[in-house]
Design a protein around this motif. Structure first.
Motif, short mmCIF file in Angstrom:
data_model
loop_
_atom_site.label_atom_id
_atom_site.label_comp_id
_atom_site.label_asym_id
_atom_site.label_seq_id
_atom_site.Cartn_x
_atom_site.Cartn_y
_atom_site.Cartn_z
N ALA A 40 108.48 -109.77 -119.02
CA ALA A 40 108.53 -109.07 -119.94
C ALA A 40 108.79 -109.84 -121.30
O ALA A 40 108.30 -109.26 -122.45
N VAL A 41 109.76 -110.55 -121.17
CA VAL A 41 110.31 -111.37 -122.37
C VAL A 41 109.02 -112.04 -123.02
O VAL A 41 109.01 -111.99 -124.22
N GLU A 42 108.40 -112.69 -122.19
CA GLU A 42 107.26 -113.43 -122.67
C GLU A 42 106.27 -112.40 -123.55
O GLU A 42 105.74 -112.70 -124.54
N GLU A 43 106.11 -111.41 -122.80
CA GLU A 43 104.99 -110.36 -123.42
C GLU A 43 105.42 -110.07 -124.87
O GLU A 43 104.63 -109.74 -125.96
N ILE A 44 106.56 -109.54 -124.87
CA ILE A 44 107.20 -108.99 -126.09
C ILE A 44 107.39 -110.14 -127.14
O ILE A 44 106.82 -109.79 -128.53
N PHE A 45 108.04 -111.40 -126.88
CA PHE A 45 108.05 -112.19 -127.79
C PHE A 45 106.70 -112.74 -128.42
O PHE A 45 106.51 -113.06 -129.63
N ARG A 72 123.15 -106.10 -114.63
CA ARG A 72 122.21 -105.42 -115.36
C ARG A 72 121.91 -106.69 -116.41
O ARG A 72 122.74 -107.54 -116.63
N ILE A 73 120.76 -106.62 -116.84
CA ILE A 73 120.33 -107.48 -117.83
C ILE A 73 119.71 -106.69 -118.86
O ILE A 73 119.00 -105.55 -118.85
N VAL A 74 120.19 -107.15 -120.26
CA VAL A 74 119.84 -106.48 -121.54
C VAL A 74 119.47 -107.65 -122.45
O VAL A 74 120.18 -108.61 -122.59
N VAL A 75 118.22 -107.41 -122.77
CA VAL A 75 117.39 -108.35 -123.91
C VAL A 75 117.06 -107.68 -124.91
O VAL A 75 116.41 -106.74 -125.00
N GLY A 76 117.38 -108.00 -126.16
CA GLY A 76 116.96 -107.42 -127.43
C GLY A 76 116.41 -108.33 -128.17
O GLY A 76 116.92 -109.64 -128.42
N ILE A 108 102.38 -104.47 -123.41
CA ILE A 108 103.40 -103.68 -123.24
C ILE A 108 103.66 -102.52 -122.18
O ILE A 108 104.72 -102.32 -121.64
N LEU A 109 102.57 -102.44 -121.60
CA LEU A 109 102.37 -101.61 -120.30
C LEU A 109 102.98 -102.15 -119.33
O LEU A 109 103.91 -101.81 -118.41
N MET A 110 102.75 -103.60 -119.14
CA MET A 110 103.37 -104.29 -117.81
C MET A 110 104.92 -104.49 -118.15
O MET A 110 105.56 -104.33 -117.24
N ALA A 111 105.30 -104.77 -119.32
CA ALA A 111 106.83 -104.82 -119.68
C ALA A 111 107.46 -103.57 -119.39
O ALA A 111 108.38 -103.50 -118.87
N LYS A 112 106.74 -102.24 -119.70
CA LYS A 112 107.28 -100.96 -119.35
C LYS A 112 107.48 -100.66 -117.81
O LYS A 112 108.37 -100.36 -117.35
N ARG A 113 106.40 -101.17 -116.99
CA ARG A 113 106.39 -101.31 -115.63
C ARG A 113 107.51 -102.02 -115.03
O ARG A 113 107.97 -101.95 -113.93
N LEU A 114 107.63 -103.39 -115.57
CA LEU A 114 108.80 -104.28 -115.00
C LEU A 114 110.07 -103.91 -115.13
O LEU A 114 111.15 -104.10 -114.62
N MET A 115 110.59 -103.38 -116.45
CA MET A 115 111.63 -102.96 -116.90
C MET A 115 112.12 -101.45 -116.39
O MET A 115 111.52 -100.70 -116.31
N ASP A 116 113.65 -101.29 -116.46
CA ASP A 116 114.01 -99.95 -116.07
C ASP A 116 113.93 -99.16 -117.21
O ASP A 116 113.85 -97.83 -117.34
N ASP A 117 113.93 -99.86 -118.59
CA ASP A 117 114.43 -99.00 -119.73
C ASP A 117 113.88 -99.85 -121.01
O ASP A 117 114.24 -101.03 -121.10
#
Length: 135
Positions: A40-45, A72-76, A108-117
């Motif tokens: 998810a981090v890779e897709e967003i960055f 819990r992990i939070v990445v902003g 972004i769809l992949m990131a949505k599916r991988l992350m909880d929020d």
């Protein structure tokens, strides 16, 4: 919460992943969770690097916090590029053949599916996107 600021460029992706992985490893994050967060981090960055400032150059700040009970992990992510909320776009129809599907949106769809929020806000001239994953 630890933070780094890097050039919003594809060349910075390894630095971003090392930073996030370092925070997760330090907190004792399970490998499966690390892999999901990394994807998810890779897709967003990559999206920030390609589109936030194009054709200009700019920076992106990445914050990461990992740990707790429950884990819990939070990445902003924060950038001062053009305002853009990737969550406003409708998800691509993955049931269509690739030839009939509109370009874009799969990351972004992949990131949505991988992350909880995932949350987005535009505040103080910055795009701020936050990923959350519970372990």
């Amino acid at each position: 919460m630890a933070e780094i600021t890097v050039a919003a460029a594809l060349d910075s992706l390894d630095t971003v992943l090392r930073f996030v992985d370092g925070q997760m490893e330090q907190a004792g994050c399970p490998l499966k969770l690390m892999t999901q967060v990394d994807m998810a981090v890779e897709e967003i960055f990559v999206n920030i690097a390609r589109y936030a400032y194009h054709p200009e150059a700019g920076e992106a700040s990445i914050r990461c916090e990992a740990g707790g009970d429950p884990f819990r992990i939070v990445v902003g992510f924060a950038d001062r590029g053009r305002p853009f909320n990737p969550l406003d776009r409708p998800d691509p129809d993955v049931t269509l053949d690739a030839e009939r599907r509109q370009i874009g949106g799969l990351g972004i769809l992949m990131a949505k599916r991988l992350m909880d929020d995932i949350q987005y806000e535009y505040r103080d001239g910055q795009n701020i996107l936050t990923l959350r994953k519970n372990g």
